[in-house]
Design a protein around this motif. Structure first.
Motif, PDB file in Angstrom:
ATOM      1  N   ILE A  84      38.731 -21.005  31.927  1.00  0.00           N
ATOM      2  CA  ILE A  84      37.646 -20.134  32.417  1.00  0.00           C
ATOM      3  C   ILE A  84      36.835 -19.606  31.245  1.00  0.00           C
ATOM      4  O   ILE A  84      35.592 -19.551  31.285  1.00  0.00           O
ATOM      5  CB  ILE A  84      38.231 -18.983  33.256  1.00  0.00           C
ATOM      6  CG1 ILE A  84      38.843 -19.529  34.574  1.00  0.00           C
ATOM      7  CG2 ILE A  84      37.170 -17.931  33.547  1.00  0.00           C
ATOM      8  CD1 ILE A  84      39.587 -18.497  35.382  1.00  0.00           C
ATOM      9  N   ARG A  85      37.550 -19.202  30.167  1.00  0.00           N
ATOM     10  CA  ARG A  85      36.856 -18.679  28.976  1.00  0.00           C
ATOM     11  C   ARG A  85      35.974 -19.745  28.337  1.00  0.00           C
ATOM     12  O   ARG A  85      34.826 -19.473  27.935  1.00  0.00           O
ATOM     13  CB  ARG A  85      37.898 -18.173  27.969  1.00  0.00           C
ATOM     14  CG  ARG A  85      37.316 -17.644  26.678  1.00  0.00           C
ATOM     15  CD  ARG A  85      36.472 -16.419  26.915  1.00  0.00           C
ATOM     16  NE  ARG A  85      35.922 -15.904  25.665  1.00  0.00           N
ATOM     17  CZ  ARG A  85      35.053 -14.905  25.583  1.00  0.00           C
ATOM     18  NH1 ARG A  85      34.634 -14.319  26.730  1.00  0.00           N
ATOM     19  NH2 ARG A  85      34.633 -14.483  24.428  1.00  0.00           N
ATOM     20  N   ILE A  86      36.496 -20.965  28.233  1.00  0.00           N
ATOM     21  CA  ILE A  86      35.719 -22.063  27.639  1.00  0.00           C
ATOM     22  C   ILE A  86      34.462 -22.345  28.448  1.00  0.00           C
ATOM     23  O   ILE A  86      33.358 -22.495  27.900  1.00  0.00           O
ATOM     24  CB  ILE A  86      36.581 -23.331  27.530  1.00  0.00           C
ATOM     25  CG1 ILE A  86      37.691 -23.129  26.472  1.00  0.00           C
ATOM     26  CG2 ILE A  86      35.737 -24.556  27.192  1.00  0.00           C
ATOM     27  CD1 ILE A  86      38.709 -24.246  26.429  1.00  0.00           C
ATOM     28  N   ILE A  87      34.649 -22.400  29.760  1.00  0.00           N
ATOM     29  CA  ILE A  87      33.500 -22.658  30.638  1.00  0.00           C
ATOM     30  C   ILE A  87      32.470 -21.547  30.508  1.00  0.00           C
ATOM     31  O   ILE A  87      31.243 -21.788  30.451  1.00  0.00           O
ATOM     32  CB  ILE A  87      33.964 -22.819  32.102  1.00  0.00           C
ATOM     33  CG1 ILE A  87      34.806 -24.087  32.246  1.00  0.00           C
ATOM     34  CG2 ILE A  87      32.780 -22.852  33.055  1.00  0.00           C
ATOM     35  CD1 ILE A  87      35.481 -24.228  33.598  1.00  0.00           C
ATOM     36  N   TYR A  88      32.977 -20.305  30.463  1.00  0.00           N
ATOM     37  CA  TYR A  88      32.077 -19.156  30.337  1.00  0.00           C
ATOM     38  C   TYR A  88      31.267 -19.226  29.026  1.00  0.00           C
ATOM     39  O   TYR A  88      30.037 -19.058  29.023  1.00  0.00           O
ATOM     40  CB  TYR A  88      32.893 -17.866  30.387  1.00  0.00           C
ATOM     41  CG  TYR A  88      32.092 -16.624  30.088  1.00  0.00           C
ATOM     42  CD1 TYR A  88      31.238 -16.071  31.063  1.00  0.00           C
ATOM     43  CD2 TYR A  88      32.169 -16.021  28.839  1.00  0.00           C
ATOM     44  CE1 TYR A  88      30.486 -14.943  30.777  1.00  0.00           C
ATOM     45  CE2 TYR A  88      31.420 -14.899  28.550  1.00  0.00           C
ATOM     46  CZ  TYR A  88      30.581 -14.345  29.527  1.00  0.00           C
ATOM     47  OH  TYR A  88      29.839 -13.238  29.240  1.00  0.00           O
ATOM     48  N   VAL A  89      31.976 -19.478  27.923  1.00  0.00           N
ATOM     49  CA  VAL A  89      31.277 -19.561  26.610  1.00  0.00           C
ATOM     50  C   VAL A  89      30.276 -20.710  26.587  1.00  0.00           C
ATOM     51  O   VAL A  89      29.152 -20.582  26.094  1.00  0.00           O
ATOM     52  CB  VAL A  89      32.308 -19.722  25.475  1.00  0.00           C
ATOM     53  CG1 VAL A  89      31.612 -20.023  24.152  1.00  0.00           C
ATOM     54  CG2 VAL A  89      33.172 -18.461  25.372  1.00  0.00           C
ATOM     55  N   LYS A 148      24.712 -22.528  26.435  1.00  0.00           N
ATOM     56  CA  LYS A 148      23.708 -23.413  27.001  1.00  0.00           C
ATOM     57  C   LYS A 148      22.499 -22.626  27.478  1.00  0.00           C
ATOM     58  O   LYS A 148      21.329 -23.016  27.288  1.00  0.00           O
ATOM     59  CB  LYS A 148      24.318 -24.202  28.159  1.00  0.00           C
ATOM     60  CG  LYS A 148      23.389 -25.248  28.750  1.00  0.00           C
ATOM     61  CD  LYS A 148      24.102 -26.037  29.827  1.00  0.00           C
ATOM     62  CE  LYS A 148      23.158 -27.089  30.410  1.00  0.00           C
ATOM     63  NZ  LYS A 148      23.827 -27.859  31.470  1.00  0.00           N
ATOM     64  N   LYS A 149      22.788 -21.466  28.056  1.00  0.00           N
ATOM     65  CA  LYS A 149      21.702 -20.619  28.542  1.00  0.00           C
ATOM     66  C   LYS A 149      20.863 -20.092  27.387  1.00  0.00           C
ATOM     67  O   LYS A 149      19.615 -20.019  27.470  1.00  0.00           O
ATOM     68  CB  LYS A 149      22.291 -19.456  29.333  1.00  0.00           C
ATOM     69  CG  LYS A 149      21.253 -18.594  30.016  1.00  0.00           C
ATOM     70  CD  LYS A 149      21.911 -17.545  30.869  1.00  0.00           C
ATOM     71  CE  LYS A 149      20.877 -16.685  31.566  1.00  0.00           C
ATOM     72  NZ  LYS A 149      21.498 -15.634  32.384  1.00  0.00           N
ATOM     73  N   ARG A 150      21.493 -19.745  26.253  1.00  0.00           N
ATOM     74  CA  ARG A 150      20.759 -19.262  25.080  1.00  0.00           C
ATOM     75  C   ARG A 150      19.850 -20.348  24.513  1.00  0.00           C
ATOM     76  O   ARG A 150      18.713 -20.090  24.111  1.00  0.00           O
ATOM     77  CB  ARG A 150      21.737 -18.793  24.005  1.00  0.00           C
ATOM     78  CG  ARG A 150      22.416 -17.461  24.340  1.00  0.00           C
ATOM     79  CD  ARG A 150      23.397 -17.123  23.260  1.00  0.00           C
ATOM     80  NE  ARG A 150      24.049 -15.844  23.552  1.00  0.00           N
ATOM     81  CZ  ARG A 150      25.038 -15.353  22.832  1.00  0.00           C
ATOM     82  NH1 ARG A 150      25.494 -16.035  21.777  1.00  0.00           N
ATOM     83  NH2 ARG A 150      25.567 -14.188  23.154  1.00  0.00           N
ATOM     84  N   ARG A 151      20.383 -21.602  24.477  1.00  0.00           N
ATOM     85  CA  ARG A 151      19.561 -22.694  23.947  1.00  0.00           C
ATOM     86  C   ARG A 151      18.313 -22.891  24.805  1.00  0.00           C
ATOM     87  O   ARG A 151      17.215 -23.142  24.300  1.00  0.00           O
ATOM     88  CB  ARG A 151      20.387 -23.975  23.894  1.00  0.00           C
ATOM     89  CG  ARG A 151      21.421 -23.963  22.743  1.00  0.00           C
ATOM     90  CD  ARG A 151      21.914 -25.379  22.478  1.00  0.00           C
ATOM     91  NE  ARG A 151      22.626 -25.924  23.611  1.00  0.00           N
ATOM     92  CZ  ARG A 151      23.951 -25.808  23.771  1.00  0.00           C
ATOM     93  NH1 ARG A 151      24.663 -25.168  22.853  1.00  0.00           N
ATOM     94  NH2 ARG A 151      24.521 -26.332  24.812  1.00  0.00           N
ATOM     95  N   LYS A 152      18.502 -22.789  26.097  1.00  0.00           N
ATOM     96  CA  LYS A 152      17.341 -22.947  26.996  1.00  0.00           C
ATOM     97  C   LYS A 152      16.333 -21.833  26.763  1.00  0.00           C
ATOM     98  O   LYS A 152      15.116 -22.056  26.772  1.00  0.00           O
ATOM     99  CB  LYS A 152      17.792 -22.942  28.463  1.00  0.00           C
ATOM    100  CG  LYS A 152      18.488 -24.226  28.875  1.00  0.00           C
ATOM    101  CD  LYS A 152      18.837 -24.174  30.353  1.00  0.00           C
ATOM    102  CE  LYS A 152      19.519 -25.449  30.820  1.00  0.00           C
ATOM    103  NZ  LYS A 152      19.838 -25.411  32.260  1.00  0.00           N
ATOM    104  N   SER A 153      16.808 -20.635  26.522  1.00  0.00           N
ATOM    105  CA  SER A 153      15.908 -19.490  26.299  1.00  0.00           C
ATOM    106  C   SER A 153      15.115 -19.679  25.010  1.00  0.00           C
ATOM    107  O   SER A 153      13.915 -19.402  24.938  1.00  0.00           O
ATOM    108  CB  SER A 153      16.699 -18.193  26.227  1.00  0.00           C
ATOM    109  OG  SER A 153      17.362 -17.956  27.453  1.00  0.00           O
ATOM    110  N   LYS A 154      15.765 -20.169  23.954  1.00  0.00           N
ATOM    111  CA  LYS A 154      15.073 -20.407  22.680  1.00  0.00           C
ATOM    112  C   LYS A 154      14.033 -21.504  22.803  1.00  0.00           C
ATOM    113  O   LYS A 154      12.935 -21.418  22.265  1.00  0.00           O
ATOM    114  CB  LYS A 154      16.104 -20.786  21.598  1.00  0.00           C
ATOM    115  CG  LYS A 154      16.985 -19.622  21.172  1.00  0.00           C
ATOM    116  CD  LYS A 154      17.967 -20.077  20.108  1.00  0.00           C
ATOM    117  CE  LYS A 154      18.860 -18.932  19.682  1.00  0.00           C
ATOM    118  NZ  LYS A 154      19.818 -19.354  18.645  1.00  0.00           N
ATOM    119  N   ALA A 155      14.393 -22.531  23.540  1.00  0.00           N
ATOM    120  CA  ALA A 155      13.454 -23.641  23.736  1.00  0.00           C
ATOM    121  C   ALA A 155      12.218 -23.173  24.489  1.00  0.00           C
ATOM    122  O   ALA A 155      11.077 -23.536  24.169  1.00  0.00           O
ATOM    123  CB  ALA A 155      14.125 -24.781  24.485  1.00  0.00           C
ATOM    124  N   SER A 156      12.357 -22.329  25.416  1.00  0.00           N
ATOM    125  CA  SER A 156      11.219 -21.817  26.203  1.00  0.00           C
ATOM    126  C   SER A 156      10.348 -20.921  25.352  1.00  0.00           C
ATOM    127  O   SER A 156       9.108 -20.937  25.438  1.00  0.00           O
ATOM    128  CB  SER A 156      11.745 -21.037  27.420  1.00  0.00           C
ATOM    129  OG  SER A 156      12.501 -21.875  28.259  1.00  0.00           O
TER     130      SER A 156
END
Length: 418
Positions: free
Chosen positions: A397-402, A407-415
């Motif tokens: 669960i921790r691995i999936i969460y991290v 992944k969400k941060r990378r998308k935010s930076k790309a935008s």
């Protein structure tokens, strides 16, 4: 083996009945020790110093008869030894050295004439010596449940070590009465020994137990009645200077049989006391059902687990006919109880008592299955695996969460660059 816990549940039940068991003073017996029991169950209905050590006199011959019936055949020939005719004291039938009789003839002499010489010959024939036969008698008494009895001879002649109790004699008589041949010997009023190789004349044998035949009148509670008792079925009288007059008796009416024992009384009151005891049984008790087959015994705690069981049979006992009888029901689990348990397996016993006296007992059987506990090693491994599985799940669960967060941060930076 697992540690077994034992429980005792005490439950009071009230049945319709009136009065209570008689105390030692109620019947005004002259005997020093006495008892009345149910001839079928052994239930004690009346007692007066029933466990006091007493001399049994010729009531000893009840046990001699029991062993003779169990260790010999009635038709077998018995030869009188050379010493017995000259050693005998008290009552006898004048046996001669080398005289040959059948075991049945000797037993008739034993129980009717209370022949001490016949008792010695029987003992030596069965065990080889009086001492060995005495040991056999005592062993048999213990087997029957007469734990306070020691026999050293087959006839009851005085010996400081030859003792019993009223209760023990009642148990021995009850055991004997389960044998149809025993019943015939203790109820017979007379017999004849025909001429033998040593005696030309017949010997006539007459029973000394007047309950069987005597029309002589006695006073029982202010009423004149014959000594002969209605329904009498036996058993044996006894007398020595030390023991005084003794009588073990039995009587049956309408399918109910009682056994009475009177020890150390005088000649005048021997039959009076016996009448009082037997009358007390027939006039004051009736059979009552105190438990039914299948009656549930719930919430039996064992090893932190609850068991459900039931009574294996209908349970009956004798109770005062017109009194409120308080019955205690004591349930105990078997000390050898272990899993797995299946329906019908015996798991304990229920004992019913009243006024401190045992009434009856019955087995308790299980109504359900109870599986065996898993070994401690299996339980430990289970918890280890369970803990390991939980830890792995938390890590995943921790691995999936991290992963999702990165992944969400990378998308935010790309935008933001766009």
């Amino acid at each position: 083996m697992k540690k077994i816990s034992k429980i005792i549940l005490i439950i009071s039940i009230f049945l319709a009945a009136a009065g209570s068991y008689a105390s030692g003073e109620d019947l005004e017996l002259k005997a020093e020790s006495a008892i009345l029991i149910d001839g079928s169950t052994g239930q004690v209905l009346y007692s007066k110093d029933e466990d006091k050590s007493m001399y049994p006199a010729s009531t000893t011959k009840i046990m001699t008869l029991i062993l003779a019936l169990e260790h010999s055949d009635l038709n077998e020939k018995v030869t009188v030894d050379s010493k017995t005719p000259f050693e005998v004291e008290g009552s006898h039938i004048a046996l001669e050295p080398g005289e040959v009789l059948t075991m049945e003839q000797l037993l008739n002499a034993l129980m009717l004439e209370s022949a001490n010489d016949a008792a010695l010959v029987i003992a030596k024939h069965i065990s080889g010596s009086v001492e060995e036969f005495g040991a056999l008698m005592t062993s048999k008494a213990k087997e029957i449940g007469a734990s306070n009895t020691v026999f050293v001879n087959p006839n009851g002649l005085p010996d400081a070590n030859h003792v019993t109790t009223a209760h023990d004699l009642a148990l021995i008589a009850k055991y004997g009465m389960e044998n149809s041949q025993f019943r015939q010997f203790v109820s017979r009023t007379n017999s004849v020994i025909p001429p033998t190789n040593a005696k030309e004349e017949q010997r006539y044998l007459n029973n000394s137990n007047k309950l069987l035949y005597s029309g002589r009148m006695i006073d029982v509670n202010g009423k004149q009645v014959p000594i002969m008792y209605e329904g009498v079925t036996g058993i044996k009288t006894g007398y020595t200077d030390d023991a005084q007059h003794c009588l073990v008796a039995s009587a049956s009416r309408n399918g109910t049989e009682y056994i009475s024992v009177v020890l150390k009384t005088d000649k005048q009151n021997l039959y009076v006391d016996t009448h009082k005891l037997l009358d007390y049984g027939f006039e004051n008790f009736q059979e009552q059902k105190i438990a039914s087959k299948g009656e549930i015994a719930e919430n039996l705690s064992w090893n932190n687990r609850l068991l459900k069981g039931s009574v294996v049979e209908d349970v009956y006992c004798k109770l005062p006919a017109n009194a409120t009888a308080r019955i205690e029901k004591n349930i105990s689990l078997s000390p050898k109880l272990s899993t797995p348990i299946r329906p019908g397996d015996t798991i304990g016993e229920v004992v019913y008592s009243y006024d401190g006296k045992l009434l009856a007992s019955s087995k308790i059987v299980s109504n359900e299955s109870l599986e065996a506990d898993k070994p401690a090693s299996e339980r430990s491994m289970f918890f280890v695996l369970l803990g390991t599985g939980a830890l792995v799940t938390l890590i995943l669960i921790r691995i999936i969460y991290v992963y999702r967060k990165r992944k969400k941060r990378r998308k935010s930076k790309a935008s933001a660059k766009k």
